[in-house]
Design a protein around this motif. Sequence first.
Motif, PDB file in Angstrom:
ATOM      1  N   ALA A  25     -16.633  11.087 -51.938  1.00 61.68           N
ATOM      2  CA  ALA A  25     -17.000  10.062 -50.967  1.00 61.68           C
ATOM      3  C   ALA A  25     -17.834   8.966 -51.605  1.00 61.68           C
ATOM      4  N   ASP A  26     -17.597   8.678 -52.871  1.00 63.38           N
ATOM      5  CA  ASP A  26     -18.407   7.700 -53.591  1.00 63.38           C
ATOM      6  C   ASP A  26     -18.439   6.336 -52.903  1.00 63.38           C
ATOM      7  N   ALA A  27     -17.293   5.894 -52.401  1.00 65.56           N
ATOM      8  CA  ALA A  27     -17.244   4.574 -51.763  1.00 65.56           C
ATOM      9  C   ALA A  27     -18.122   4.560 -50.517  1.00 65.56           C
ATOM     10  N   LEU A  28     -18.059   5.612 -49.723  1.00 60.54           N
ATOM     11  CA  LEU A  28     -18.895   5.697 -48.517  1.00 60.54           C
ATOM     12  C   LEU A  28     -20.377   5.771 -48.866  1.00 60.54           C
ATOM     13  N   LEU A  29     -20.694   6.512 -49.899  1.00 58.97           N
ATOM     14  CA  LEU A  29     -22.090   6.708 -50.269  1.00 58.97           C
ATOM     15  C   LEU A  29     -22.715   5.455 -50.867  1.00 58.97           C
ATOM     16  N   SER A  30     -21.924   4.643 -51.534  1.00 57.15           N
ATOM     17  CA  SER A  30     -22.486   3.481 -52.212  1.00 57.15           C
ATOM     18  C   SER A  30     -22.478   2.211 -51.360  1.00 57.15           C
ATOM     19  N   ALA A  31     -21.601   2.134 -50.369  1.00 59.67           N
ATOM     20  CA  ALA A  31     -21.502   0.916 -49.550  1.00 59.67           C
ATOM     21  C   ALA A  31     -22.697   0.790 -48.607  1.00 59.67           C
ATOM     22  N   LYS A  32     -23.201  -0.402 -48.494  1.00 58.09           N
ATOM     23  CA  LYS A  32     -24.320  -0.670 -47.578  1.00 58.09           C
ATOM     24  C   LYS A  32     -23.840  -1.332 -46.291  1.00 58.09           C
ATOM     25  N   THR A  33     -22.548  -1.672 -46.242  1.00 54.60           N
ATOM     26  CA  THR A  33     -21.964  -2.288 -45.055  1.00 54.60           C
ATOM     27  C   THR A  33     -20.684  -1.555 -44.691  1.00 54.60           C
ATOM     28  N   PHE A  34     -20.608  -1.105 -43.451  1.00 57.18           N
ATOM     29  CA  PHE A  34     -19.402  -0.471 -42.926  1.00 57.18           C
ATOM     30  C   PHE A  34     -18.814  -1.391 -41.860  1.00 57.18           C
ATOM     31  N   TRP A  35     -17.508  -1.321 -41.704  1.00 50.64           N
ATOM     32  CA  TRP A  35     -16.827  -1.977 -40.595  1.00 50.64           C
ATOM     33  C   TRP A  35     -16.285  -0.864 -39.713  1.00 50.64           C
ATOM     34  N   LEU A  36     -16.654  -0.886 -38.445  1.00 50.45           N
ATOM     35  CA  LEU A  36     -16.248   0.157 -37.507  1.00 50.45           C
ATOM     36  C   LEU A  36     -15.149  -0.377 -36.605  1.00 50.45           C
ATOM     37  N   GLU A  37     -14.158   0.473 -36.339  1.00 48.73           N
ATOM     38  CA  GLU A  37     -13.023   0.095 -35.512  1.00 48.73           C
ATOM     39  C   GLU A  37     -12.734   1.221 -34.525  1.00 48.73           C
ATOM     40  N   ALA A  38     -12.742   0.894 -33.255  1.00 51.16           N
ATOM     41  CA  ALA A  38     -12.417   1.896 -32.238  1.00 51.16           C
ATOM     42  C   ALA A  38     -11.001   2.404 -32.482  1.00 51.16           C
ATOM     43  N   PRO A  39     -10.740   3.696 -32.262  1.00 50.91           N
ATOM     44  CA  PRO A  39      -9.424   4.260 -32.584  1.00 50.91           C
ATOM     45  C   PRO A  39      -8.274   3.620 -31.800  1.00 50.91           C
ATOM     46  N   SER A  40      -8.539   3.071 -30.628  1.00 51.83           N
ATOM     47  CA  SER A  40      -7.467   2.487 -29.821  1.00 51.83           C
ATOM     48  C   SER A  40      -7.253   1.017 -30.132  1.00 51.83           C
ATOM     49  N   VAL A  41      -8.084   0.431 -30.998  1.00 52.80           N
ATOM     50  CA  VAL A  41      -7.990  -0.988 -31.335  1.00 52.80           C
ATOM     51  C   VAL A  41      -7.746  -1.107 -32.826  1.00 52.80           C
ATOM     52  N   SER A  42      -6.702  -1.822 -33.220  1.00 52.81           N
ATOM     53  CA  SER A  42      -6.464  -2.001 -34.655  1.00 52.81           C
ATOM     54  C   SER A  42      -6.221  -3.478 -34.961  1.00 52.81           C
ATOM     55  N   THR A  43      -7.158  -4.319 -34.557  1.00 52.58           N
ATOM     56  CA  THR A  43      -7.092  -5.742 -34.855  1.00 52.58           C
ATOM     57  C   THR A  43      -8.422  -6.180 -35.433  1.00 52.58           C
ATOM     58  N   GLN A  44      -8.427  -7.330 -36.073  1.00 49.58           N
ATOM     59  CA  GLN A  44      -9.665  -7.873 -36.622  1.00 49.58           C
ATOM     60  C   GLN A  44     -10.697  -8.040 -35.508  1.00 49.58           C
ATOM     61  N   ALA A  45     -10.251  -8.391 -34.293  1.00 51.76           N
ATOM     62  CA  ALA A  45     -11.180  -8.598 -33.186  1.00 51.76           C
ATOM     63  C   ALA A  45     -11.858  -7.296 -32.771  1.00 51.76           C
ATOM     64  N   GLY A  46     -11.231  -6.148 -33.053  1.00 49.70           N
ATOM     65  CA  GLY A  46     -11.791  -4.856 -32.682  1.00 49.70           C
ATOM     66  C   GLY A  46     -12.773  -4.302 -33.698  1.00 49.70           C
ATOM     67  N   LEU A  47     -13.036  -5.048 -34.761  1.00 48.08           N
ATOM     68  CA  LEU A  47     -13.952  -4.603 -35.814  1.00 48.08           C
ATOM     69  C   LEU A  47     -15.367  -5.079 -35.552  1.00 48.08           C
ATOM     70  N   ARG A  48     -16.329  -4.260 -35.931  1.00 41.67           N
ATOM     71  CA  ARG A  48     -17.722  -4.701 -35.912  1.00 41.67           C
ATOM     72  C   ARG A  48     -18.415  -4.187 -37.164  1.00 41.67           C
ATOM     73  N   VAL A  49     -19.317  -4.993 -37.670  1.00 41.18           N
ATOM     74  CA  VAL A  49     -19.998  -4.674 -38.914  1.00 41.18           C
ATOM     75  C   VAL A  49     -21.309  -3.972 -38.592  1.00 41.18           C
ATOM     76  N   VAL A  50     -21.665  -3.004 -39.437  1.00 46.19           N
ATOM     77  CA  VAL A  50     -22.926  -2.286 -39.270  1.00 46.19           C
ATOM     78  C   VAL A  50     -23.470  -1.950 -40.654  1.00 46.19           C
ATOM     79  N   LYS A  51     -24.771  -2.023 -40.810  1.00 43.93           N
ATOM     80  CA  LYS A  51     -25.399  -1.663 -42.078  1.00 43.93           C
ATOM     81  C   LYS A  51     -25.589  -0.160 -42.153  1.00 43.93           C
ATOM     82  N   SER A  52     -25.308   0.389 -43.319  1.00 43.52           N
ATOM     83  CA  SER A  52     -25.586   1.790 -43.588  1.00 43.52           C
ATOM     84  C   SER A  52     -26.988   1.857 -44.169  1.00 43.52           C
TER      85      SER A  52
END
Length: 170
Positions: free
Chosen positions: A36-63
């Motif tokens: 899980a190196d990519a998950l452990l090193s990234a300081k920014t995640f983009w979260l997407e609800a499982p029922s939405v798969s568009t750019q508009a359904g994404l939100r950014v959050v800091k890890s």
Amino acid sequence: MASNTPAPDDLVQVGFITGAFGLQGWVKIRPHSATADALLSAKTFWLEAPSVSTQAGLRVVKSLSAKVHGEDVVARLDGVEDRNASEALKGTVVKISRQLFPKLPDDEFYWLDLIGLKVINLQGENLGVVRDMMDNGAQSILRVAAADVSDAELVKHERLIPFVDHFVKE
């Protein structure tokens, strides 16, 4: 959580949230890779609800913090303050920018980088393209098929090639 930051074009799905971890708002993330190196090193995640798969359904959050816990990664996300907030994220897809992946040694590859590459045997015959990868425990396996084979038909038409020096020369 900021939601009006534009999403980068190179987002890669790296896992999904399976639920809460503890009472302080930590989430459990099931990574798609064994490491899980990519998950452990990234300081920014983009979260997407499982029922939405568009750019508009994404939100950014800091890890704020992330660590390995068994097969999962547990992470403290900015704006997720308690167990109820973390439980509400269950099923959410976690993506990160490809640019945030840790650098690998010259002889190692991320599976993502192999998808779509042409596969040609030593006789010069085109066997297709790498459509997917899988892990059988001993080594990674290339799933190779013609580019025009549908995902539904892939199993019927694929070639499985162990990703080891004996079979992969270049």
